[in-house]
Design an enzyme around this catalytic site. Structure first.
Site, PDB file in Angstrom:
ATOM      1  N   TYR A 145       0.796  -1.186   0.039  1.00 40.26           N
ATOM      2  CA  TYR A 145      -0.014  -0.174  -0.031  1.00 40.26           C
ATOM      3  C   TYR A 145       0.821   1.178   0.022  1.00 40.26           C
ATOM      4  CZ  TYR A 145      -3.661   3.192   1.825  1.00 40.26           C
ATOM      5  OH  TYR A 145      -4.611   4.127   2.042  1.00 40.26           O
ATOM      6  N   LYS A 159       0.914   4.047  -2.717  1.00 45.57           N
ATOM      7  CA  LYS A 159       0.518   5.452  -2.633  1.00 45.57           C
ATOM      8  C   LYS A 159       1.654   6.520  -2.690  1.00 45.57           C
ATOM      9  CE  LYS A 159      -3.954   4.816  -1.501  1.00 45.57           C
ATOM     10  NZ  LYS A 159      -4.874   5.373  -2.256  1.00 45.57           N
TER      11      LYS A 159
HETATM   12  P1  NAP Z   1     -13.182   2.316   2.247  1.00 43.76           P
HETATM   13  O1  NAP Z   1     -14.056   2.879   3.135  1.00 43.76           O
HETATM   14  O2  NAP Z   1     -12.497   0.939   2.255  1.00 43.76           O
HETATM   15  O3  NAP Z   1     -13.886   2.443   0.871  1.00 43.76           O
HETATM   16  C1  NAP Z   1     -13.100   2.176  -0.443  1.00 43.76           C
HETATM   17  C2  NAP Z   1     -13.956   2.376  -1.499  1.00 43.76           C
HETATM   18  O4  NAP Z   1     -13.012   2.081  -2.693  1.00 43.76           O
HETATM   19  C3  NAP Z   1     -15.044   1.647  -1.679  1.00 43.76           C
HETATM   20  O5  NAP Z   1     -16.155   2.803  -2.213  1.00 43.76           O
HETATM   21  C4  NAP Z   1     -14.968   0.914  -2.795  1.00 43.76           C
HETATM   22  O6  NAP Z   1     -16.070   0.494  -3.566  1.00 43.76           O
HETATM   23  C5  NAP Z   1     -13.712   1.350  -3.613  1.00 43.76           C
HETATM   24  N1  NAP Z   1     -13.254   0.332  -4.521  1.00 43.76           N
HETATM   25  C6  NAP Z   1     -12.274  -0.601  -3.956  1.00 43.76           C
HETATM   26  N2  NAP Z   1     -11.895  -1.238  -5.094  1.00 43.76           N
HETATM   27  C7  NAP Z   1     -12.491  -0.477  -6.209  1.00 43.76           C
HETATM   28  C8  NAP Z   1     -12.540  -0.720  -7.449  1.00 43.76           C
HETATM   29  N3  NAP Z   1     -11.900  -1.871  -7.951  1.00 43.76           N
HETATM   30  N4  NAP Z   1     -13.382  -0.326  -8.440  1.00 43.76           N
HETATM   31  C9  NAP Z   1     -13.991   0.699  -7.880  1.00 43.76           C
HETATM   32  N5  NAP Z   1     -14.261   1.255  -6.650  1.00 43.76           N
HETATM   33  C10 NAP Z   1     -13.229   0.369  -5.951  1.00 43.76           C
HETATM   34  O7  NAP Z   1     -11.856   3.290   2.041  1.00 43.76           O
HETATM   35  P2  NAP Z   1     -11.669   4.802   2.319  1.00 43.76           P
HETATM   36  O8  NAP Z   1     -11.331   4.919   3.872  1.00 43.76           O
HETATM   37  O9  NAP Z   1     -13.019   5.652   2.101  1.00 43.76           O
HETATM   38  O10 NAP Z   1     -10.554   5.262   1.221  1.00 43.76           O
HETATM   39  C11 NAP Z   1     -10.843   6.024   0.161  1.00 43.76           C
HETATM   40  C12 NAP Z   1      -9.268   6.369  -0.296  1.00 43.76           C
HETATM   41  O11 NAP Z   1      -8.715   6.926   0.676  1.00 43.76           O
HETATM   42  C13 NAP Z   1      -8.524   4.985  -0.654  1.00 43.76           C
HETATM   43  O12 NAP Z   1      -7.794   5.354  -1.804  1.00 43.76           O
HETATM   44  C14 NAP Z   1      -7.683   5.188   0.489  1.00 43.76           C
HETATM   45  O13 NAP Z   1      -6.447   4.494   0.278  1.00 43.76           O
HETATM   46  C15 NAP Z   1      -7.216   6.247   0.882  1.00 43.76           C
HETATM   47  N6  NAP Z   1      -7.087   6.683   2.236  1.00 43.76           N
HETATM   48  C16 NAP Z   1      -7.779   6.172   3.320  1.00 43.76           C
HETATM   49  C17 NAP Z   1      -7.329   6.487   4.447  1.00 43.76           C
HETATM   50  C18 NAP Z   1      -8.202   6.027   5.757  1.00 43.76           C
HETATM   51  O14 NAP Z   1      -7.619   6.294   6.949  1.00 43.76           O
HETATM   52  N7  NAP Z   1      -9.376   5.768   5.609  1.00 43.76           N
HETATM   53  C19 NAP Z   1      -6.142   7.161   4.800  1.00 43.76           C
HETATM   54  C20 NAP Z   1      -5.362   7.886   3.764  1.00 43.76           C
HETATM   55  C21 NAP Z   1      -5.993   7.466   2.338  1.00 43.76           C
HETATM   56  P3  NAP Z   1     -17.257  -0.648  -3.469  1.00 43.76           P
HETATM   57  O15 NAP Z   1     -17.504  -0.235  -1.686  1.00 43.76           O
HETATM   58  O16 NAP Z   1     -18.240  -0.237  -4.148  1.00 43.76           O
HETATM   59  O17 NAP Z   1     -16.532  -1.900  -3.684  1.00 43.76           O
END
Ligand code: NAP
Length: 247
Positions: free
Chosen positions: A155, A159
């Site tokens: 990851y 990233k």
């Molecule tokens: P999350 O709650 O786990 O949600 C992940 C999202 O990505 C879901 O909407 C999922 O869609 C979608 N997704 C995954 N694989 C996919 C694919 N192959 N095609 C289309 N959609 C896909 O994650 P989040 O925390 O909101 O994270 C969103 C972004 O922020 C990510 O890039 C993550 O790496 C980044 N981020 C998160 C954090 C954190 O602490 N949460 C911190 C830094 C960065 P479905 O549900 O429809 O499958």
């Protein structure tokens, strides 16, 4: 409403950070393409919330790793709202394990969604963003891309790969007057962080100067700025939204 009539495609917008971004852009009057892969019900809820906030929305199923599905999403975007002005590459996954236990499959899966999905969507919507009046590409990276994190070699590599990609596309898009930037959220209260054991989460919170996790609204506020015309002279940047984790 600063984004009235602007069309914004947000990948993975059914839940979590993507949903928060959709609603925030909806509040600014944007047309929002709510992309989802599996969460159809919550994507429909996101779309309802975007409309309740003052925007317009459609939901589009597409796995970002599937180039044909992404191209079909572009068609649906054009039919509903016309070309995209803003693309937010937000879809992402983790597959955590200590490096010695990490399989090549764990590595490939994370690269495929986080980097491969960004490639597919950016290339598919590139002409839209180029031709838009001040198009915007916004990639959602992570503090982990800068700092690394135990158990997240795949990851972290994906990233931080987003940083170099974004800076390069920023150079290429600049000639057309459009921008590309990264947002690097810290630990944010979503399903992704729900998966972290409480003990580890307590240690993480203790390491954050602002002493709390981010809420999706904290991230969405910065994405809204980057999506708006107010950010016209900001490009190729990585904006940290991490409660001071770098201090
Ligand atoms: P999350 O709650 O786990 O949600 C992940 C999202 O990505 C879901 O909407 C999922 O869609 C979608 N997704 C995954 N694989 C996919 C694919 N192959 N095609 C289309 N959609 C896909 O994650 P989040 O925390 O909101 O994270 C969103 C972004 O922020 C990510 O890039 C993550 O790496 C980044 N981020 C998160 C954090 C954190 O602490 N949460 C911190 C830094 C960065 P479905 O549900 O429809 O499958």
């Amino acid at each position: 409403m600063s984004m009235d009539g602007r069309t914004c495609v947000i990948t993975g917008a059914g839940r979590g950070i993507g949903r928060g971004i959709g609603i925030r852009l909806g509040e600014e009057g944007a047309n929002v393409v709510v992309n989802y892969r599996s969460s159809e019900g919550s994507a429909a809820e996101t779309a309802d919330e975007v409309e309740a906030a003052g925007g317009n929305a459609i939901i589009v199923k597409a796995d970002v790793t599937d180039r044909e599905a992404v191209e079909a999403m572009r068609e649906q975007c054009h039919e509903a709202f016309g070309p995209a002005d803003v693309l937010v590459n937000n879809a992402g996954i983790t597959a955590d394990t200590q490096f010695t236990e990490m399989t090549r499959e764990d590595w490939d899966r994370v690269m495929d969604v986080n980097l491969g999905g960004m490639f597919n969507c950016t290339q598919t919507f590139y002409d839209d963003i180029w031709e838009a009046d001040e198009g915007r590409l916004i990639n959602i990276s992570s503090v982990v891309g800068k700092q690394g994190n135990f158990g997240q070699a795949n990851y972290a590599a994906a990233k931080s790969g987003m940083f170099g990609f974004t800076r390069t596309i920023a150079l290429e898009l600049a000639q057309g007057g459009s921008t590309a930037n990264c947002v690097a959220p810290g630990f944010t209260r979503t399903d992704m962080v729900e998966a972290v054991p409480d003990k580890v989460l307590d240690r993480i919170i203790a390491s954050i100067p602002l002493e709390r996790l981010a809420e999706v609204e904290d991230i969405a506020a910065v994405v809204k700025f980057l999506a708006s015309e107010e950010s016209a002279y900001v490009t190729g940047e990585v904006i940290d939204v991490n409660g001071g984790m770098d201090l």
